[in-house]
Design a protein around this motif. Structure first.
Motif, PDB file in Angstrom:
ATOM      1  N   ARG A   1      83.838  43.768  40.628  1.00 23.94           N
ATOM      2  CA  ARG A   1      85.237  43.965  41.019  1.00 23.94           C
ATOM      3  C   ARG A   1      86.120  44.225  39.806  1.00 23.94           C
ATOM      4  O   ARG A   1      87.006  45.087  39.832  1.00 23.94           O
ATOM      5  CB  ARG A   1      85.741  42.742  41.786  1.00 23.94           C
ATOM      6  N   ARG A   2      85.867  43.492  38.727  1.00 25.85           N
ATOM      7  CA  ARG A   2      86.692  43.663  37.532  1.00 25.85           C
ATOM      8  C   ARG A   2      86.425  45.009  36.852  1.00 25.85           C
ATOM      9  O   ARG A   2      87.340  45.619  36.288  1.00 25.85           O
ATOM     10  CB  ARG A   2      86.449  42.501  36.566  1.00 25.85           C
TER      11      ARG A   2
ATOM     12  N   VAL B   1      88.272  47.767  38.548  1.00 29.37           N
ATOM     13  CA  VAL B   1      89.655  47.816  38.078  1.00 29.37           C
ATOM     14  C   VAL B   1      89.741  48.579  36.758  1.00 29.37           C
ATOM     15  O   VAL B   1      90.742  49.251  36.471  1.00 29.37           O
ATOM     16  CB  VAL B   1      90.232  46.389  37.933  1.00 29.37           C
TER      17      VAL B   1
ATOM     18  N   LYS C   1      88.209  51.147  36.197  1.00 33.80           N
ATOM     19  CA  LYS C   1      87.943  52.538  36.572  1.00 33.80           C
ATOM     20  C   LYS C   1      86.532  52.973  36.213  1.00 33.80           C
ATOM     21  O   LYS C   1      86.287  54.108  35.807  1.00 33.80           O
ATOM     22  CB  LYS C   1      88.978  53.476  35.953  1.00 33.80           C
TER      23      LYS C   1
END
Length: 312
Positions: A160-161, A164, A166
């Protein structure tokens, strides 16, 4: 009478205080005569507190005929013979979930440190290099493809990180997880060949020992980077060192090693490596939460209640 427990290794101060209040604690690591402690008090001890590194050695288990509970401080329990515990009816607990964020943070932090050469940039400024010119250009995470080995609780948090950041995310594991929004590879070597980064966060056990093989690292290649925040046993460490030295692998960011705290000497001087002293969960907040779970699991055991976080 307070129950007696055997504490294998040091723990967070708040854990030590809670143990002292509730139990008669035999500090095994601190005992001058360890065999004497086991011989004298072993028959009375029903619970052991340990961590994922120390576990419970076979000779300790054999000396505790009434052992019925092992409370481990950490999410990994590869140093605990869970099959032997199950056979003897010994309960085992660990401390999952509370360390997901901290380990994900260190994984992403190591990646930033490696790709942006943050340790070198810090030294450049401290040593006055900036006065003579600008620092060399670096890479970046944006737009890169990362493969995660082990999409468990922590692996998902890392994924998930990195989204973020990209990055495109893929993963390899024993089974495909059809409701996760990432591409699945059934073959680790194939994934390594396709990605720019390989992040290992699988548990250490017989099935995963050496899973990041020479073949996998070679597939990752001279432009690829390997990150290990799982266990040192996951990777063929001699092959990793050799490929980093020769340029067959682009770089590595490592928080865990095969023979901690001993780190291969060849890694210490390499500019394409970031090294960390197994500090994935080593924050005040996370270690306190882990300790609280150990205390709660032991309290539940002695009260005859269900364990909050059972393994066996």
């Amino acid at each position: 009478m307070k129950p007696e427990i055997l504490q294998i290794c040091p723990m967070h101060p708040r854990v030590e205080a809670a143990f002292a209040a509730a139990y008669v604690v035999h500090r095994y690591w601190d005992a001058a005569d360890k065999a004497g402690v086991l011989a004298a008090r072993g028959p009375e001890i029903r619970a052991v507190a340990t961590d994922g590194h120390y576990g419970v050695a076979p000779e300790i288990m054999a000396a505790l005929p009434q052992l019925a509970m092992v409370a481990s401080y950490g999410v990994g329990y590869d140093a605990i013979d869970t099959a032997a515990c199950k056979a003897r009816g010994i309960r085992v607990s660990n401390t999952p979930d509370v360390l997901n964020d901290a380990v994900a943070e260190i994984a992403v932090g190591l990646m930033h440190a490696l790709v942006r050469r943050i340790p070198q940039a810090d030294a450049f400024v401290r040593e006055g290099g900036w006065l003579d010119g600008t620092f060399a250009l670096t890479g970046e995470l944006t737009g890169a493809h990362v493969g995660i080995l082990g999409l468990g609780r922590i692996g998902k948090e890392i994924a998930r990180r990195l989204q973020v950041s990209k990055m495109r995310v893929s993963y390899h594991g024993r089974h495909e997880q059809p409701f996760e929004p990432y591409a699945y590879y059934s073959d680790l070597t194939a994934m390594a060949r396709d990605v720019d980064w390989l992040v290992a966060i699988a548990p250490g056990n017989a099935a995963t020992r050496g899973i990041v093989s020479r073949e996998v690292l070679t597939a990752l290649g001279p432009q690829g980077a390997f990150v290990n925040v799982g266990r040192g046993s996951l990777v063929d460490e001699p092959a990793l060192v050799e490929l980093l030295v020769s340029g067959g692998l682009g770089g590595a960011a490592l928080d865990v090693f095969a023979d901690e705290p001993r780190v291969p000497a060849a890694l210490l001087g390499l500019p394409n490596v970031v090294l960390s002293p197994h500090q994935g969960s080593a924050t005040e907040k996370t270690r306190a939460a882990m300790g609280d779970l150990v205390v709660r699991n032991l309290a539940a055991f002695f009260a005859g209640d269900p364990l909050p976080t059972p393994v066996v």
